[in-house]
Design a protein around this motif. Structure first.
Motif, mmCIF file in Angstrom:
data_model
loop_
_atom_site.group_PDB
_atom_site.id
_atom_site.type_symbol
_atom_site.label_atom_id
_atom_site.label_comp_id
_atom_site.label_asym_id
_atom_site.label_seq_id
_atom_site.Cartn_x
_atom_site.Cartn_y
_atom_site.Cartn_z
ATOM 1 N N TYR A 1 -2.537 72.882 -49.492
ATOM 2 C CA TYR A 1 -3.131 73.351 -50.742
ATOM 3 C C TYR A 1 -2.635 72.495 -51.915
ATOM 4 N N ILE A 2 -1.340 72.262 -51.953
ATOM 5 C CA ILE A 2 -0.771 71.434 -53.023
ATOM 6 C C ILE A 2 -1.317 70.014 -52.953
ATOM 7 N N LEU A 3 -1.333 69.435 -51.763
ATOM 8 C CA LEU A 3 -1.839 68.065 -51.610
ATOM 9 C C LEU A 3 -3.286 67.959 -52.087
ATOM 10 N N ASP A 4 -4.110 68.927 -51.727
ATOM 11 C CA ASP A 4 -5.530 68.901 -52.099
ATOM 12 C C ASP A 4 -5.749 69.125 -53.591
ATOM 13 N N VAL B 1 9.475 64.343 -43.341
ATOM 14 C CA VAL B 1 9.637 65.792 -43.520
ATOM 15 C C VAL B 1 8.328 66.394 -44.021
ATOM 16 N N VAL B 2 7.695 65.738 -45.006
ATOM 17 C CA VAL B 2 6.417 66.237 -45.520
ATOM 18 C C VAL B 2 5.392 66.288 -44.397
ATOM 19 N N ASN B 3 5.355 65.256 -43.570
ATOM 20 C CA ASN B 3 4.424 65.223 -42.437
ATOM 21 C C ASN B 3 4.693 66.393 -41.486
ATOM 22 N N GLN B 4 5.962 66.713 -41.275
ATOM 23 C CA GLN B 4 6.309 67.829 -40.393
ATOM 24 C C GLN B 4 5.963 69.182 -41.019
ATOM 25 N N TRP B 5 6.001 69.266 -42.334
ATOM 26 C CA TRP B 5 5.530 70.498 -42.989
ATOM 27 C C TRP B 5 4.051 70.688 -42.706
ATOM 28 N N ILE B 6 3.289 69.601 -42.858
ATOM 29 C CA ILE B 6 1.834 69.655 -42.695
ATOM 30 C C ILE B 6 1.449 69.955 -41.248
ATOM 31 N N SER B 7 2.168 69.353 -40.311
ATOM 32 C CA SER B 7 1.834 69.540 -38.893
ATOM 33 C C SER B 7 2.427 70.823 -38.320
ATOM 34 N N ASP B 8 3.117 71.584 -39.159
ATOM 35 C CA ASP B 8 3.700 72.873 -38.772
ATOM 36 C C ASP B 8 4.879 72.732 -37.808
ATOM 37 N N ARG B 9 5.476 71.539 -37.750
ATOM 38 C CA ARG B 9 6.691 71.374 -36.937
ATOM 39 C C ARG B 9 7.913 71.904 -37.679
ATOM 40 N N HIS C 1 8.513 78.751 -56.675
ATOM 41 C CA HIS C 1 9.328 78.515 -55.481
ATOM 42 C C HIS C 1 9.278 79.682 -54.497
ATOM 43 N N ILE C 2 9.089 80.885 -54.988
ATOM 44 C CA ILE C 2 8.980 82.030 -54.075
ATOM 45 C C ILE C 2 7.718 81.903 -53.233
ATOM 46 N N TRP C 3 6.607 81.546 -53.874
ATOM 47 C CA TRP C 3 5.366 81.346 -53.132
ATOM 48 C C TRP C 3 5.514 80.192 -52.144
ATOM 49 N N LEU C 4 6.151 79.111 -52.570
ATOM 50 C CA LEU C 4 6.337 77.965 -51.678
ATOM 51 C C LEU C 4 7.108 78.347 -50.422
ATOM 52 N N ILE C 5 8.139 79.159 -50.595
ATOM 53 C CA ILE C 5 9.000 79.517 -49.467
ATOM 54 C C ILE C 5 8.401 80.640 -48.618
ATOM 55 N N THR C 6 7.808 81.637 -49.267
ATOM 56 C CA THR C 6 7.379 82.836 -48.529
ATOM 57 C C THR C 6 5.868 83.007 -48.405
ATOM 58 N N GLY C 7 5.125 82.365 -49.303
ATOM 59 C CA GLY C 7 3.680 82.583 -49.333
ATOM 60 C C GLY C 7 3.304 83.834 -50.099
ATOM 61 N N LYS C 8 4.278 84.488 -50.723
ATOM 62 C CA LYS C 8 4.029 85.729 -51.456
ATOM 63 C C LYS C 8 4.193 85.495 -52.952
#
Length: 132
Positions: free
Chosen positions: A10-13, A37-45, A65-72
């Motif tokens: 979402y951020i990248l787009d 690391v960014v690539n591993q975030w995207i690939s869900d590793r 940062h709360i949304w970034l970490i938890t999605g909430k």
């Protein structure tokens, strides 16, 4: 957006122009992480985000940062309720033990006492020195 990979995409787009590779490099510089690391975030590793990376992204792009970490919570920092005036979230503060909370409270009181002392003879508003 329950998955970290979805939030990062979402951020990248929404923040960057260009191809996927270029977007990942831009985000890696902002977050302070390697492109790998960014690539591993995207690939869900990598399924969780380090607080330091989250705070860097928050500071430079405005994503909470709360949304970034938890999605909430709100996606953007500007949408966070303003009842808590500090950059670190109330939820993270609440995780500290009581001793650390008391240390922070003493520090804040000291800063305000110093500010008051510097400004007690000031005749016009806005003449205080910058703290920090």
């Amino acid at each position: 957006m329950n998955l970290l990979s979805t939030r990062i995409k979402y951020i990248l787009d929404n923040e960057f122009q260009g191809d996927v590779h270029g977007k990942q490099i831009q985000l890696s510089k902002i977050a302070g992480a390697s492109k790998s690391v960014v690539n591993q975030w995207i690939s869900d590793r990598i399924k969780s985000l380090n607080i330091d990376y989250a705070l860097n992204i928050e500071k430079k792009l405005g994503y909470d940062h709360i949304w970034l970490i938890t999605g909430k919570g709100p996606i953007k920092l500007k949408d966070r309720p303003r009842d808590w005036p500090f950059a670190i979230s109330r939820a993270l503060f609440d995780q500290l033990d009581e001793s650390d909370k008391k240390d922070i409270d003493r520090y804040i009181k000291m800063v305000f006492r110093d500010w008051q002392e510097r400004n007690k003879n000031t005749t016009s508003p806005g003449k205080s020195r910058k703290v920090g």
